[in-house]
Design a protein around this motif. Structure first.
Motif, PDB file in Angstrom:
ATOM      1  N   LEU A  94       0.719  -1.371   0.026  1.00  0.00           N
ATOM      2  CA  LEU A  94       0.113   0.021   0.109  1.00  0.00           C
ATOM      3  C   LEU A  94       0.842   1.322  -0.075  1.00  0.00           C
ATOM      4  O   LEU A  94       0.321   2.437  -0.288  1.00  0.00           O
ATOM      5  N   ASN A  95       2.224   1.222   0.285  1.00  0.00           N
ATOM      6  CA  ASN A  95       3.018   2.373   0.601  1.00  0.00           C
ATOM      7  C   ASN A  95       2.426   3.209   1.446  1.00  0.00           C
ATOM      8  O   ASN A  95       2.480   4.349   1.240  1.00  0.00           O
ATOM      9  N   LEU A  96       1.977   2.791   2.552  1.00  0.00           N
ATOM     10  CA  LEU A  96       1.371   3.600   3.732  1.00  0.00           C
ATOM     11  C   LEU A  96       1.335   2.856   4.840  1.00  0.00           C
ATOM     12  O   LEU A  96       1.117   1.734   4.959  1.00  0.00           O
ATOM     13  N   SER A  97       1.708   3.634   6.071  1.00  0.00           N
ATOM     14  CA  SER A  97       1.899   2.989   7.154  1.00  0.00           C
ATOM     15  C   SER A  97       0.528   2.728   7.797  1.00  0.00           C
ATOM     16  O   SER A  97      -0.587   3.430   7.220  1.00  0.00           O
ATOM     17  N   CYS A  98       0.414   1.740   8.640  1.00  0.00           N
ATOM     18  CA  CYS A  98      -1.081   1.185   9.151  1.00  0.00           C
ATOM     19  C   CYS A  98      -1.238   2.341  10.126  1.00  0.00           C
ATOM     20  O   CYS A  98      -2.733   2.688  10.133  1.00  0.00           O
ATOM     21  N   LEU A 115      -8.431   2.082  -0.290  1.00  0.00           N
ATOM     22  CA  LEU A 115      -6.983   2.041  -0.402  1.00  0.00           C
ATOM     23  C   LEU A 115      -7.118   0.416  -0.355  1.00  0.00           C
ATOM     24  O   LEU A 115      -6.272  -0.071  -1.218  1.00  0.00           O
ATOM     25  N   LEU A 116      -7.982  -0.263   0.255  1.00  0.00           N
ATOM     26  CA  LEU A 116      -8.164  -1.792   0.109  1.00  0.00           C
ATOM     27  C   LEU A 116      -8.565  -2.142  -1.284  1.00  0.00           C
ATOM     28  O   LEU A 116      -8.241  -3.084  -1.785  1.00  0.00           O
ATOM     29  N   CYS A 117      -9.236  -1.389  -2.001  1.00  0.00           N
ATOM     30  CA  CYS A 117      -9.596  -1.363  -3.517  1.00  0.00           C
ATOM     31  C   CYS A 117      -8.239  -1.318  -4.258  1.00  0.00           C
ATOM     32  O   CYS A 117      -8.210  -2.259  -5.246  1.00  0.00           O
TER      33      CYS A 117
END
Ligand SMILES: [Zn+2]
Length: 134
Positions: A94-98, A115-117
């Motif tokens: 995702l290139n994004l922290s949780c 994002l999940l899509c």
């Protein structure tokens, strides 16, 4: 290189290890959150009055860190399986922290779904993805 296995062979494999599986991503497991509240030891924590309780540390902790745990359905010609992807792997896709994802989804819950899509398309861009079997 890790040994190749079908999903049926993976189900029948008694040993732990890392294997290469060619499988189709069929979506997320229904009703499962994509993250969990974690202690700094990475174990999940449960809310306990004003704090959280960590079974790993056997004490109340006051800081919770959201960590990715995404369960996906996969299949091949031989069987179906659920694979679980954890923190660093999902963050790379995702290139994004949780933490950023959870903060953003508090502002607008649709961001989480957006994002999940994106996730399956990012997964498809990877030539090979490794899961470890425990
Ligand atoms: Zn802990």
């Amino acid at each position: 290189m890790h040994p190749k296995k079908t999903l049926a062979q993976l189900h029948d494999t008694p040993e732990d290890g890392t294997f290469v599986v060619y499988a189709t991503f069929n979506g997320f497991v229904d009703g499962e959150d994509c993250w969990y509240p974690a202690c700094k030891c990475h174990r999940s924590v449960a809310p306990d009055s004003e704090a959280y309780y960590c079974k790993g540390c056997v004490k109340n902790v006051f800081q919770m860190v959201p960590r990715y745990r995404v369960k996906i359905n996969v299949s091949d010609a031989t069987s179906v399986a659920v694979f679980v992807m954890f923190a660093g792997d999902v963050q790379n896709i995702l290139n994004l922290s949780c933490s950023s994802l959870v903060s953003a989804s508090k502002v607008c819950s649709c961001l989480l779904w957006l994002l999940l899509c994106i996730f399956p398309y990012r997964l498809l861009q990877l030539p090979v993805y490794y899961f470890s079997v425990f």
